[in-house]
Design a protein around this motif. Structure first.
Motif, PDB file in Angstrom:
ATOM      1  N   ASP A 209       0.856  -0.965   0.244  1.00  0.00           N
ATOM      2  CA  ASP A 209       0.102   0.100   0.344  1.00  0.00           C
ATOM      3  C   ASP A 209       0.674   1.129   0.272  1.00  0.00           C
ATOM      4  OD1 ASP A 209      -1.773   1.721   0.821  1.00  0.00           O
ATOM      5  OD2 ASP A 209      -2.504   1.552   2.174  1.00  0.00           O
ATOM      6  N   THR A 210       1.416   1.870  -1.373  1.00  0.00           N
ATOM      7  CA  THR A 210       2.586   2.329  -1.549  1.00  0.00           C
ATOM      8  C   THR A 210       2.255   3.536  -2.574  1.00  0.00           C
ATOM      9  OG1 THR A 210       4.783   3.116  -1.703  1.00  0.00           O
ATOM     10  CG2 THR A 210       3.605   0.702  -2.833  1.00  0.00           C
ATOM     11  N   SER A 211       2.709   4.357  -2.718  1.00  0.00           N
ATOM     12  CA  SER A 211       2.514   5.712  -4.127  1.00  0.00           C
ATOM     13  C   SER A 211       3.579   4.354  -5.357  1.00  0.00           C
ATOM     14  CB  SER A 211       3.550   6.507  -3.653  1.00  0.00           C
ATOM     15  OG  SER A 211       5.120   6.456  -4.272  1.00  0.00           O
ATOM     16  N   THR A 212       3.263   4.509  -6.071  1.00  0.00           N
ATOM     17  CA  THR A 212       3.576   3.643  -7.671  1.00  0.00           C
ATOM     18  C   THR A 212       5.179   3.979  -7.500  1.00  0.00           C
ATOM     19  OG1 THR A 212       1.972   4.875  -8.547  1.00  0.00           O
ATOM     20  CG2 THR A 212       3.093   3.298  -9.751  1.00  0.00           C
ATOM     21  N   LYS A 213       5.827   5.415  -7.380  1.00  0.00           N
ATOM     22  CA  LYS A 213       7.018   5.467  -7.816  1.00  0.00           C
ATOM     23  C   LYS A 213       7.670   4.769  -6.321  1.00  0.00           C
ATOM     24  CE  LYS A 213       7.898   9.663  -7.890  1.00  0.00           C
ATOM     25  NZ  LYS A 213       7.968  11.330  -7.228  1.00  0.00           N
ATOM     26  N   ASP A 214       7.490   4.868  -5.289  1.00  0.00           N
ATOM     27  CA  ASP A 214       8.197   4.035  -4.463  1.00  0.00           C
ATOM     28  C   ASP A 214       7.869   2.362  -4.315  1.00  0.00           C
ATOM     29  OD1 ASP A 214       8.642   6.563  -2.958  1.00  0.00           O
ATOM     30  OD2 ASP A 214       7.547   6.330  -1.453  1.00  0.00           O
ATOM     31  N   PHE A 215       6.702   1.979  -4.862  1.00  0.00           N
ATOM     32  CA  PHE A 215       6.984   0.545  -5.191  1.00  0.00           C
ATOM     33  C   PHE A 215       8.009  -0.237  -6.001  1.00  0.00           C
ATOM     34  CE2 PHE A 215       4.754  -2.880  -7.786  1.00  0.00           C
ATOM     35  CZ  PHE A 215       4.268  -3.505  -6.404  1.00  0.00           C
ATOM     36  N   ILE A 216       7.553   0.768  -7.533  1.00  0.00           N
ATOM     37  CA  ILE A 216       8.723   0.415  -8.444  1.00  0.00           C
ATOM     38  C   ILE A 216      10.258   0.546  -7.941  1.00  0.00           C
ATOM     39  CG2 ILE A 216       9.814   1.172 -10.675  1.00  0.00           C
ATOM     40  CD1 ILE A 216       6.760   2.239 -10.961  1.00  0.00           C
ATOM     41  N   ALA A 217      10.515   1.494  -6.927  1.00  0.00           N
ATOM     42  CA  ALA A 217      11.966   1.822  -6.245  1.00  0.00           C
ATOM     43  C   ALA A 217      11.973   0.496  -5.830  1.00  0.00           C
ATOM     44  CB  ALA A 217      12.762   2.848  -5.945  1.00  0.00           C
ATOM     45  N   ALA A 218      11.141   0.092  -4.808  1.00  0.00           N
ATOM     46  CA  ALA A 218      11.470  -0.902  -3.176  1.00  0.00           C
ATOM     47  C   ALA A 218      11.587  -2.496  -4.381  1.00  0.00           C
ATOM     48  CB  ALA A 218      10.220  -0.911  -2.758  1.00  0.00           C
ATOM     49  N   HIS A 219      11.104  -2.029  -5.869  1.00  0.00           N
ATOM     50  CA  HIS A 219      11.294  -3.971  -6.058  1.00  0.00           C
ATOM     51  C   HIS A 219      11.546  -3.805  -7.237  1.00  0.00           C
ATOM     52  CE1 HIS A 219       8.039  -5.261  -2.961  1.00  0.00           C
ATOM     53  NE2 HIS A 219       7.195  -4.095  -3.503  1.00  0.00           N
ATOM     54  N   ALA A 220      12.793  -2.553  -7.569  1.00  0.00           N
ATOM     55  CA  ALA A 220      13.132  -2.893  -8.836  1.00  0.00           C
ATOM     56  C   ALA A 220      14.214  -3.797  -8.178  1.00  0.00           C
ATOM     57  CB  ALA A 220      14.100  -1.767  -8.956  1.00  0.00           C
ATOM     58  N   PRO A 221      15.036  -4.415  -9.835  1.00  0.00           N
ATOM     59  CA  PRO A 221      16.101  -5.153  -9.922  1.00  0.00           C
ATOM     60  C   PRO A 221      17.510  -4.872  -8.983  1.00  0.00           C
ATOM     61  CG  PRO A 221      15.780  -4.998 -12.415  1.00  0.00           C
ATOM     62  CD  PRO A 221      14.850  -3.828 -11.318  1.00  0.00           C
ATOM     63  N   GLU A 230       5.562  -3.246 -14.020  1.00  0.00           N
ATOM     64  CA  GLU A 230       5.149  -4.802 -14.494  1.00  0.00           C
ATOM     65  C   GLU A 230       6.438  -5.646 -13.578  1.00  0.00           C
ATOM     66  OE1 GLU A 230       5.714  -6.173 -19.156  1.00  0.00           O
ATOM     67  OE2 GLU A 230       3.800  -6.369 -18.074  1.00  0.00           O
ATOM     68  N   GLU A 231       7.922  -5.237 -14.134  1.00  0.00           N
ATOM     69  CA  GLU A 231       8.952  -6.032 -13.177  1.00  0.00           C
ATOM     70  C   GLU A 231       8.598  -6.350 -11.818  1.00  0.00           C
ATOM     71  OE1 GLU A 231      13.495  -6.164 -15.135  1.00  0.00           O
ATOM     72  OE2 GLU A 231      11.973  -4.409 -16.006  1.00  0.00           O
ATOM     73  N   ALA A 232       8.589  -5.060 -10.973  1.00  0.00           N
ATOM     74  CA  ALA A 232       8.241  -5.082 -10.032  1.00  0.00           C
ATOM     75  C   ALA A 232       7.651  -5.160  -9.305  1.00  0.00           C
ATOM     76  CB  ALA A 232       7.920  -3.901  -9.245  1.00  0.00           C
ATOM     77  N   PHE A 233       6.242  -5.695  -9.906  1.00  0.00           N
ATOM     78  CA  PHE A 233       4.391  -6.946  -9.770  1.00  0.00           C
ATOM     79  C   PHE A 233       4.654  -7.838  -9.522  1.00  0.00           C
ATOM     80  CE2 PHE A 233       1.113  -8.569 -11.268  1.00  0.00           C
ATOM     81  CZ  PHE A 233      -0.080  -8.578 -10.098  1.00  0.00           C
ATOM     82  N   MET A 234       5.772  -8.363 -10.738  1.00  0.00           N
ATOM     83  CA  MET A 234       5.779  -9.427 -11.003  1.00  0.00           C
ATOM     84  C   MET A 234       6.753 -10.226 -10.112  1.00  0.00           C
ATOM     85  SD  MET A 234       4.677 -11.363 -14.132  1.00  0.00           S
ATOM     86  CE  MET A 234       5.784 -11.401 -15.763  1.00  0.00           C
ATOM     87  N   ARG A 235       7.824  -9.383  -9.195  1.00  0.00           N
ATOM     88  CA  ARG A 235       8.741  -9.725  -7.914  1.00  0.00           C
ATOM     89  C   ARG A 235       7.815 -10.473  -6.838  1.00  0.00           C
ATOM     90  NH1 ARG A 235      13.454  -9.257  -9.338  1.00  0.00           N
ATOM     91  NH2 ARG A 235      13.241  -7.941 -11.428  1.00  0.00           N
TER      92      ARG A 235
END
Ligand SMILES: Nc1ncnc2c1ncn2[C@@H]1O[C@H](COP(=O)(O)OP(=O)(O)OP(=O)(O)O)[C@@H](O)[C@H]1O
Ligand SMILES: [Mg+2]
Lengths: 249, 251
Positions: A209-221, A230-235
């Motif tokens: 439950d987070t901002s889109t920007k933080d979500f992508i950053a947190a789950h980036a490779p 997409e990558e962040a979501f799948m991870r």
């Protein structure tokens, strides 16, 4: 207006669809509601709308359970399944009976028909509409009561490229007016463009439950290369996917 | 305007905006008038005036199956098309939604049944002659009034059953055999008559003067107005059942 979901649980005979879910949807921004197939998004939406009874917990709109709203369409507009139409009822008559239930005037029907580009097909029977036109009719129905809260379950499905841009701008515009917008979708690139905030669930449980920007950053490779939603979501959801395709045909 | 009036108005818009309403109600009129005409033509002039009730009521009694189909399909289509979700999102009070739907179905059927009944009566009088079932006789008024009430209540009864079963096909496949019992004459079998005579359609035959009071085979243990009271009980029970099932279950 805020949507508050607290400790929401829904069990069916077959298992738990929504499992102790807690989150808040704030006004003024588009909130993306993500999760793999069967994660419980549609069930959560039905619970918010009072269509299903929760096994536990609660969902409220501006502090009130949906079922206690006297004219609910004037505060919450929802698109669930665009195919929920009577095949031989016309577009205008569909909007007309909906408007009647909540004492919404005839003029508003014309307005939402114009706003969704459906004015030209107002006399057509629902069974003659394409999927994209049904989606537009569903959005028209959601907008009927000029609600402060919009809940859209996969509204992008079936829309042509022009329609995709249209609904993206519509949702952003509604949020910019201070409305609360909750939208579910499986189209990650589209969500990355539309949603400022994300609520991600898997197997009925809250994953993020987070901002889109933080979500992508947190789950980036780890190597920092090409981070996408997409990558962040799948991870993140990799562990909670129920229906994974595998093997070869 | 109260929430109930808004919801009932919306149900009326739903009814009048689909083709099947016009089609089924026209079929109801066609069957009632057609059979009334056929049976009336087989009648000899100068027979007992009361006999003229048979062609009037035979057509209506057969056409009631079309009316039942209309009432059941009106409810069933909400579930088969999925509009029930939009309906309940717009009218979250289950009791209000149910009451609105039953009111719209009941009033529509009441209006259609009244018009068709008057038309059938007029047609039979034209065919048999002015001596047939005169309006100056109480039994004529009683049968016409009772028939109208019967058709209306039976429709609400079956619509409520459809709300419990949530399907046109399931509801009709249970109700039509039961409502056909009368035409198949099962209601006259000694073994089951004590029970079957209280079924909604059998009650209707008494109300419409289609049974012979005191007759060992075709008689019933009650009269027309007791029959209406029995039908009111059936309808009330179905309404309670429909409301309970709406209140409890997920959409
Ligand atoms: N009425 C029901 N009875 C039994 N199980 C149900 C019912 N509705 C949903 N489920 C189950 O609950 C789970 C969540 O379903 P839901 O439709 O909410 O998922 P979703 O996130 O919307 O999925 P999708 O992305 O495919 O639309 C699924 O396992 C589904 O089979
Ligand atoms: Mg879904």
């Amino acid at each position: 207006m805020v949507i508050e979901v607290s400790n929401l649980t829904k069990r069916y005979r077959g298992g738990t669809a929504v499992d102790d879910l807690t989150f808040t949807v704030e006004p003024g921004r588009v909130t993306g509601f993500l999760g793999p197939n069967g994660a419980g998004k549609s069930t959560t939406i039905r619970l918010i709308l009072g269509l299903d009874r929760p096994t536990g917990g609660s969902a409220t709109v501006n502090g009130r359970p949906y079922r206690s709203l006297e004219r609910p369409l004037t505060s919450v507009g929802a698109l669930m399944d665009a195919g929920d139409l009577h095949p031989t009822r016309s577009v205008r008559e569909h909007l007309r009976w909906l408007a009647r239930t909540n004492g919404i005037g005839e003029r508003r029907i014309g307005e939402v028909l114009e706003a969704t580009g459906m004015a030209g097909v107002a006399r057509k029977h629902a069974k003659t509409l394409s999927l994209g036109m049904k989606q537009r009719l569903g959005v028209a129905a959601a907008l009927l009561g000029d609600p402060g809260v919009l809940i859209l379950d996969e509204p992008v499905n079936g829309l042509d490229p022009e329609g995709v841009v249209w609904i993206r701008n519509l949702m952003k515009g509604l949020a910019a007016e201070g409305r609360t917008v909750l939208v579910s979708s499986h189209l990650m690139s589209e969500m990355a463009l539309t949603a400022e905030h994300l609520v991600v669930i898997g197997r009925g449980r809250l994953l993020a439950d987070t901002s889109t920007k933080d979500f992508i950053a947190a789950h980036a490779p780890a190597d920092g290369s090409g981070a996408s939603l997409e990558e962040a979501f799948m991870r993140l959801t990799g562990a909670s996917v129920e229906f994974r395709s595998g093997g070869s045909l | 305007m109260s929430g109930f009036v808004r919801a009932a108005g919306a149900e009326w818009v739903k009814l009048r905006s689909v083709r099947s309403t016009v089609v089924t109600l026209s079929l109801f009129a066609f069957v009632a008038l057609g059979l009334g005409w056929v049976v009336a033509n087989g009648f000899s002039e100068g027979g007992p005036a009361a006999d003229a009730l048979l062609p009037i009521m035979f057509g209506l009694l057969t056409a009631q199956l079309v009316l039942v189909t209309f009432a059941v399909a009106t409810v069933g289509s909400e579930f088969s098309t999925g509009t029930i979700r939009a309906s309940l999102a717009a009218v979250p009070s289950r009791g209000r939604f149910f009451a609105a739907k039953m009111t719209a179905v009941g009033l529509t059927v009441a209006a259609a049944a009244l018009v068709v009944e008057v038309a059938v009566y007029g047609l039979v009088r034209v065919v048999i002659g002015d001596a047939a079932a005169p309006l100056t006789e109480w039994w004529t008024i009683e049968a016409l009034l009772g028939g109208w009430i019967h058709l209306t209540l039976l429709s609400v009864f079956t619509a409520s059953i459809a709300m419990m079963l949530r399907s046109t096909v399931v509801t009709l496949s249970i109700l039509l055999p039961v409502l056909f019992l009368s035409s198949q004459g099962l209601g006259n079998l000694d073994a089951i008559r004590p029970v079957v005579q209280y079924f909604p359609d059998q009650v209707g035959m008494v109300i419409m003067h289609m049974t012979v009071p005191g007759d060992p085979r075709f008689g019933r243990d009650y009269g027309p107005w007791e029959g209406i009271a029995i039908l009111v009980l059936w309808t009330a029970a179905a309404l309670v059942g429909g409301w309970l099932s709406m209140r409890r279950r997920d959409a």
